[in-house]
Enzyme design. Structure first.
Site, mmCIF file in Angstrom:
data_model
loop_
_atom_site.group_PDB
_atom_site.id
_atom_site.type_symbol
_atom_site.label_atom_id
_atom_site.label_comp_id
_atom_site.label_asym_id
_atom_site.label_seq_id
_atom_site.Cartn_x
_atom_site.Cartn_y
_atom_site.Cartn_z
ATOM 1 N N GLU A 210 11.947 -35.164 10.441
ATOM 2 C CA GLU A 210 12.580 -33.614 9.993
ATOM 3 C C GLU A 210 12.546 -32.737 9.297
ATOM 4 O OE1 GLU A 210 16.266 -33.959 12.233
ATOM 5 O OE2 GLU A 210 15.077 -34.343 14.678
ATOM 6 N N GLU B 25 13.319 -40.295 19.114
ATOM 7 C CA GLU B 25 14.676 -40.032 19.796
ATOM 8 C C GLU B 25 13.954 -39.102 20.545
ATOM 9 O OE1 GLU B 25 16.546 -37.493 16.356
ATOM 10 O OE2 GLU B 25 17.009 -38.780 15.122
ATOM 11 N N ARG C 136 5.133 -28.198 16.471
ATOM 12 C CA ARG C 136 4.679 -30.098 16.997
ATOM 13 C C ARG C 136 3.505 -30.446 17.323
ATOM 14 N NH1 ARG C 136 7.314 -29.689 21.342
ATOM 15 N NH2 ARG C 136 9.386 -30.235 20.897
#
Length: 448
Positions: free
Chosen positions: A164, A265, A210
């Site tokens: 991240e 995740e 993304r």
């Protein structure tokens, strides 16, 4: 990691194992599992397609940063729960690269489990706000030392080069530094004579860039491309569906992507978690593109994502989410055959610069000269969890990398085990811990 990244950000704002010395050879610490390899856009265990069925594991979270793989009591206790859930993989966000991990890695292997490992720590990481000074030789030395500590365990499935780092459109200029770190890690693994351990990036749950980040990590010369791409995804909030959650569209977006993809995740907790997404994740509507995922997270750390609670006396209390995940996984087998994977793989085109992607082309910073020397000499001892940090340590990049400069050219000196699948020395501790893990697993099975 929702709690860990807060500490990493704080470290960035204020600045954002046993490894060999340069003259030592690293003794192999092989475990008993077949190493995972990449073929096309999928993972394989030997000739069989491998799907990650895992959990994110960092007991203590960011408030009490510990290495869960350096404490045999902790890991043995938790491996019994992993087995009960039916897992084959755990992700660990932070380890002490000066500690010994033989016992826990052997216990994981005895239970049939692999490790996906983040190499960064809050003090040794890329600063997303000012990435150039944080990409330096001290930082690379520490992450190379983490590679040294885990590379010879055959159940080390993969390394994350970052987590991240890009968390909105304004931080996309940090992408070249993330990609450079990935390049450097892959070059170090090859130059030191290790097996080809997959290296990739764990992206944030950011819709606006993304796809661009995935394309970027897979474009350019082969020495600069990742081995896989992972992202955090909390868009499926029960009750939902493959279409309503947006997962159907994501599969379409990545259908032609040439690298393995998995969820680093997942598990939205907006409503009660039933983990209905598990049935889709391991179905043929997704397995041509995805290779499974990791549920966030094992232990409750104050964010209401925990599957279990670790009590003050060290005992474990299973929560409702634990039971729901166990049921979901038990009721969902992986597809037979190869899952429809793309066997040829292939590079992506680099994304064009735009309002949500502030990167042009594929120019990367050159590796700092002192870190380049480590390809031949080795990293030496890492800084563990108590070092002074690397954010502004100096020894930064002084130019732009030339194409192919990340190729493996050095001759590795890592010593290979003469008996793969076994510990090179007769250390009774890992054998004992592995035996305890198996005993707990059998006991847990008897309770089902």
């Amino acid at each position: 990691m929702k709690t860990f990244t807060a500490i990493a950000a704080l470290a960035a704002a204020t600045s954002v194992y046993a490894a060999p010395s340069p003259t030592e050879q690293l003794e192999a610490r092989a475990t008993s599992l077949t190493a995972i390899t990449v073929k096309g856009n999928a993972f394989f265990q030997g000739n069989n397609r491998f799907y990650i069925r895992g959990v994110d594991y960092q007991p203590g979270g960011s408030s009490k940063l510990i290495d869960p793989l350096a404490d045999s009591t902790t890991c043995t206790r938790d491996i019994a729960k992993f087995t009960k859930l039916g897992l084959n993989t755990v992700r660990v966000y932070t380890v002490d690269n000066t500690a010994n991990h033989d016992a826990c890695m052997s216990a994981l292997a005895a239970a049939g489990m692999y490790l996906v490992l983040d190499v960064n720590t809050p003090l040794y990481s890329i600063n997303r706000a000012t990435p150039a000074p944080s990409y330096n030789s001290v930082y690379l030395k520490n992450i190379f030392a983490t590679i040294d500590a885990f590379a010879n365990y055959t159940n080390t499935l993969a390394f994350f080069s970052g987590n991240e780092v890009i968390n909105d459109d304004s931080t996309t200029p940090a992408a070249p530094y993330v990609k450079a770190v990935t390049r450097d890690m892959r070059q170090y693994i090859g130059s030191r004579g290790y097996r080809q351990i997959p290296v990739g990036y764990s992206a944030a749950d950011v819709d606006s860039n993304r796809l661009e980040m995935a394309q970027y990590m897979n474009c350019g010369p082969d020495d600069e491309r990742s081995d896989f791409f992972a992202f955090n995804d909390y868009s499926w909030c029960d009750p939902s569906s493959f279409k309503i959650s947006g997962w159907e569209q994501k599969v379409k977006n990545f259908t032609s992507y040439g690298l393995p993809i998995f969820l680093s995740e997942y598990g939205c907790n907006t409503n009660a978690r039933e983990f209905e997404e598990v049935a889709s994740l391991y179905s043929k509507e997704m397995t041509s593109v995805y290779s499974g995922g990791l549920v966030y997270e094992y232990s409750e750390e104050g964010s209401k994502y925990g599957l279990v609670t670790i009590n003050s006396d060290g005992t474990i209390t299973e929560g409702a989410d634990f039971a729901a995940l166990k049921t979901a996984l038990a009721g969902t087998a992986s597809p037979t055959g190869d899952g429809g994977y793309n066997s040829t793989g292939g590079a992506s085109g680099c994304p064009p610069k735009s309002a949500n992607w502030e990167v042009s082309g594929d120019s990367l910073p050159a590796i700092p000269s002192a870190a380049a020397d480590m390809m031949k000499t080795g990293a030496g001892k890492g800084f563990g969890l108590t070092g002074t940090g690397s954010q502004n340590a100096g020894g930064t990049s002084t130019g732009t990398a030339t194409p192919g400069s990340g190729s493996v050219t050095a001759t590795g000196t890592a010593k290979k085990s003469s008996a793969p699948g076994r510990q090179p020395s007769f250390d009774k501790t890992p054998i004992f811990i592995a035996g305890v893990a198996v005993a707990f697993s059998l006991f847990g099975a008897c309770l089902l």
